[in-house]
Motif scaffolding. Sequence first.
Motif, PDB file in Angstrom:
ATOM      1  N   ASN A  10       0.855  -1.181   0.000  1.00  0.00           N
ATOM      2  CA  ASN A  10       0.000   0.000   0.000  1.00  0.00           C
ATOM      3  C   ASN A  10       0.893   1.234   0.000  1.00  0.00           C
ATOM      4  N   LEU A  11       0.667   2.157  -0.929  1.00  0.00           N
ATOM      5  CA  LEU A  11       1.445   3.391  -0.989  1.00  0.00           C
ATOM      6  C   LEU A  11       0.497   4.571  -1.170  1.00  0.00           C
ATOM      7  N   LEU A  12       0.428   5.414  -0.156  1.00  0.00           N
ATOM      8  CA  LEU A  12      -0.410   6.603  -0.199  1.00  0.00           C
ATOM      9  C   LEU A  12       0.453   7.807  -0.550  1.00  0.00           C
ATOM     10  N   LEU A  65      -3.889   1.706   5.789  1.00  0.00           N
ATOM     11  CA  LEU A  65      -2.439   1.590   5.955  1.00  0.00           C
ATOM     12  C   LEU A  65      -2.079   0.674   7.119  1.00  0.00           C
ATOM     13  N   GLN A  66      -3.018  -0.142   7.545  1.00  0.00           N
ATOM     14  CA  GLN A  66      -2.776  -1.032   8.679  1.00  0.00           C
ATOM     15  C   GLN A  66      -3.002  -2.491   8.291  1.00  0.00           C
ATOM     16  N   ASP A  67      -2.560  -2.849   7.116  1.00  0.00           N
ATOM     17  CA  ASP A  67      -2.685  -4.224   6.645  1.00  0.00           C
ATOM     18  C   ASP A  67      -1.408  -4.985   7.002  1.00  0.00           C
ATOM     19  N   PRO A  68      -1.473  -5.930   7.939  1.00  0.00           N
ATOM     20  CA  PRO A  68      -0.253  -6.612   8.383  1.00  0.00           C
ATOM     21  C   PRO A  68       0.343  -7.554   7.353  1.00  0.00           C
ATOM     22  N   THR A  69      -0.377  -7.844   6.276  1.00  0.00           N
ATOM     23  CA  THR A  69       0.135  -8.779   5.270  1.00  0.00           C
ATOM     24  C   THR A  69       0.988  -8.096   4.215  1.00  0.00           C
ATOM     25  N   ARG A  70       1.151  -6.794   4.275  1.00  0.00           N
ATOM     26  CA  ARG A  70       1.872  -6.098   3.209  1.00  0.00           C
ATOM     27  C   ARG A  70       2.636  -4.894   3.751  1.00  0.00           C
ATOM     28  N   THR A  71       3.538  -4.356   2.930  1.00  0.00           N
ATOM     29  CA  THR A  71       4.222  -3.107   3.249  1.00  0.00           C
ATOM     30  C   THR A  71       3.238  -1.956   3.147  1.00  0.00           C
ATOM     31  N   ASN A  72       3.310  -1.025   4.105  1.00  0.00           N
ATOM     32  CA  ASN A  72       2.464   0.164   4.112  1.00  0.00           C
ATOM     33  C   ASN A  72       3.367   1.387   4.164  1.00  0.00           C
ATOM     34  N   ALA A  73       3.146   2.349   3.274  1.00  0.00           N
ATOM     35  CA  ALA A  73       4.046   3.507   3.194  1.00  0.00           C
ATOM     36  C   ALA A  73       3.303   4.739   2.715  1.00  0.00           C
ATOM     37  N   VAL A  74       3.870   5.896   3.071  1.00  0.00           N
ATOM     38  CA  VAL A  74       3.396   7.205   2.616  1.00  0.00           C
ATOM     39  C   VAL A  74       4.511   7.853   1.814  1.00  0.00           C
ATOM     40  N   ALA A  87       1.831  -0.573  15.661  1.00  0.00           N
ATOM     41  CA  ALA A  87       1.966  -2.035  15.640  1.00  0.00           C
ATOM     42  C   ALA A  87       2.180  -2.542  14.222  1.00  0.00           C
ATOM     43  N   VAL A  88       1.460  -1.960  13.263  1.00  0.00           N
ATOM     44  CA  VAL A  88       1.741  -2.179  11.848  1.00  0.00           C
ATOM     45  C   VAL A  88       2.438  -0.917  11.350  1.00  0.00           C
ATOM     46  N   PRO A  89       3.761  -0.936  11.207  1.00  0.00           N
ATOM     47  CA  PRO A  89       4.488   0.293  10.897  1.00  0.00           C
ATOM     48  C   PRO A  89       4.197   0.819   9.503  1.00  0.00           C
ATOM     49  N   VAL A  90       4.198   2.145   9.381  1.00  0.00           N
ATOM     50  CA  VAL A  90       4.021   2.821   8.100  1.00  0.00           C
ATOM     51  C   VAL A  90       5.250   3.684   7.852  1.00  0.00           C
ATOM     52  N   GLN A  91       5.985   3.394   6.789  1.00  0.00           N
ATOM     53  CA  GLN A  91       7.160   4.176   6.433  1.00  0.00           C
ATOM     54  C   GLN A  91       6.736   5.485   5.773  1.00  0.00           C
ATOM     55  N   THR A  92       7.598   6.504   5.888  1.00  0.00           N
ATOM     56  CA  THR A  92       7.369   7.772   5.193  1.00  0.00           C
ATOM     57  C   THR A  92       8.566   8.091   4.307  1.00  0.00           C
ATOM     58  N   PHE A  93       8.311   8.228   3.007  1.00  0.00           N
ATOM     59  CA  PHE A  93       9.306   8.709   2.055  1.00  0.00           C
ATOM     60  C   PHE A  93       9.067  10.200   1.845  1.00  0.00           C
ATOM     61  N   ALA A  94      10.139  10.964   1.750  1.00  0.00           N
ATOM     62  CA  ALA A  94      10.026  12.410   1.624  1.00  0.00           C
ATOM     63  C   ALA A  94      10.634  12.869   0.306  1.00  0.00           C
ATOM     64  N   MET A 110      10.358   9.336  -7.844  1.00  0.00           N
ATOM     65  CA  MET A 110       9.153   8.624  -7.430  1.00  0.00           C
ATOM     66  C   MET A 110       9.192   7.161  -7.882  1.00  0.00           C
ATOM     67  N   ALA A 111       9.748   6.920  -9.054  1.00  0.00           N
ATOM     68  CA  ALA A 111       9.873   5.535  -9.521  1.00  0.00           C
ATOM     69  C   ALA A 111      10.833   4.744  -8.638  1.00  0.00           C
ATOM     70  N   ALA A 112      11.910   5.402  -8.172  1.00  0.00           N
ATOM     71  CA  ALA A 112      12.855   4.730  -7.278  1.00  0.00           C
ATOM     72  C   ALA A 112      12.175   4.336  -5.970  1.00  0.00           C
ATOM     73  N   ILE A 113      11.327   5.222  -5.460  1.00  0.00           N
ATOM     74  CA  ILE A 113      10.586   4.906  -4.236  1.00  0.00           C
ATOM     75  C   ILE A 113       9.633   3.748  -4.487  1.00  0.00           C
ATOM     76  N   ALA A 114       8.909   3.808  -5.587  1.00  0.00           N
ATOM     77  CA  ALA A 114       7.967   2.739  -5.903  1.00  0.00           C
ATOM     78  C   ALA A 114       8.683   1.394  -6.029  1.00  0.00           C
ATOM     79  N   SER A 115       9.840   1.396  -6.681  1.00  0.00           N
ATOM     80  CA  SER A 115      10.608   0.162  -6.818  1.00  0.00           C
ATOM     81  C   SER A 115      11.031  -0.378  -5.459  1.00  0.00           C
TER      82      SER A 115
END
Length: 426
Positions: free
Chosen positions: A140-142, A263-272, A301-308, A344-349
Amino acid sequence: MDGNADGRGSMPSTGLVLGAGLVSVLLGCGGDGGRADDSGPTSLTGITITATATDGDPTETSAASVDGTADGTGGGGPCETDDDCPAGQHCGAMSKQCLGPIDCVLDNDCDEGFTCEEGMCTIGGGCGGFVFSFDEVPPNLLILLDRSGSMDGDVPGTGMNRWEVAREAIFGVTTQFNDAIDFGLATYSSCLPGGCSPGDIVVPILPVNAPLIQSFLDNTAGQGSLNGQAMNPDGTIRYLCDSGNPETSTGVSLDALVGEPSLQDPTRTNAVLLLTDGGESSECTGSVNGPAGAANLLNQAVPVQTFAVGMGGASLSQLEQIAMAGGTGQPYFADQPADLQMAMAAIASSVTSCTFQLTEVPPNANEIYVFFDDDPAGVPNDPANGWTYDSTTNTIIFHGAACQAIQDGSVVGIDIVYGCNMPPVG
């Protein structure tokens, strides 16, 4: 297999080319065999994923438990292609009979490395079993997009302003990774009276979501208005918030996403992915600033990363603090369209999936083995640079160097083996 969670929620108004890969798992040792879908495994950025499990008694797990079509009885009718067969069956390559996923009539009905025994495909090399399929779990990427009035600033040499350049970059990355990432879009602030309001999720996180995000952005103009809702004669919205109040509410907008269900799905990566053109408004930091908001997201508990990502007049020091607190290390800064799209493509990758969900629960997690490119040395069970098994979600998760090898395409094949510490033959 669908495997993708959808219908997920969005941020309250107050508040990384991998396709969905088909992966095969084989269970059982020395008994009846299994067969992957005749169309073969799906390629994920050059990766052919095959998961093979090889222990247990296949008579205890019927083929019908896979998809309810295979019964080990051989052909179900003549065919020329898979399209001639009922749903859940394939056309045998040699027998030209409609077959269930593990069925065969002749050896050449089976994939390479398999032989037909008693109407079922069995893998060679002393380990055989049933073939199951499972999906890659997309992240998940918001995208959290700054809509403050300064986004109307010109980008030299482009004939576009910052909003228009950002919009084009979002078009590019969501198109490129549409099948690989579940995207959503939020904008900030909400342009409410008094300023400093947190943002809104304007397009919720969903699979294959590029068209919805692009449709929303197509209806916006990189022009300001008092409440960010004024209409142009052509029907586009003057979407930038030009209220006269402080509106770069980065911290409160990040913090408003804490606990956001999508953004709280424990089965996948979650990021902003934060995209801004200016420093955070100091008037908006009374309760929480950008780094604190990013830290709060990461420490759930389900961590969400932030890319800037910064452009224009963004504060590099603030972005560095946000990226560090958000668990992503270093920020990106790009002002020209091509550079912004590359960032943005580097982040998505970097967030494309290293998580694979099994359809069958292994009887003993200590009997799981993983191999890259048929290398008998195997991939270590290691949370730093290998793989781990999450029994709660029944997923294999790759980490560190192993995950990077999948994302950059240096791995061609992956085998996940149960009960047999060797890659499959063939």
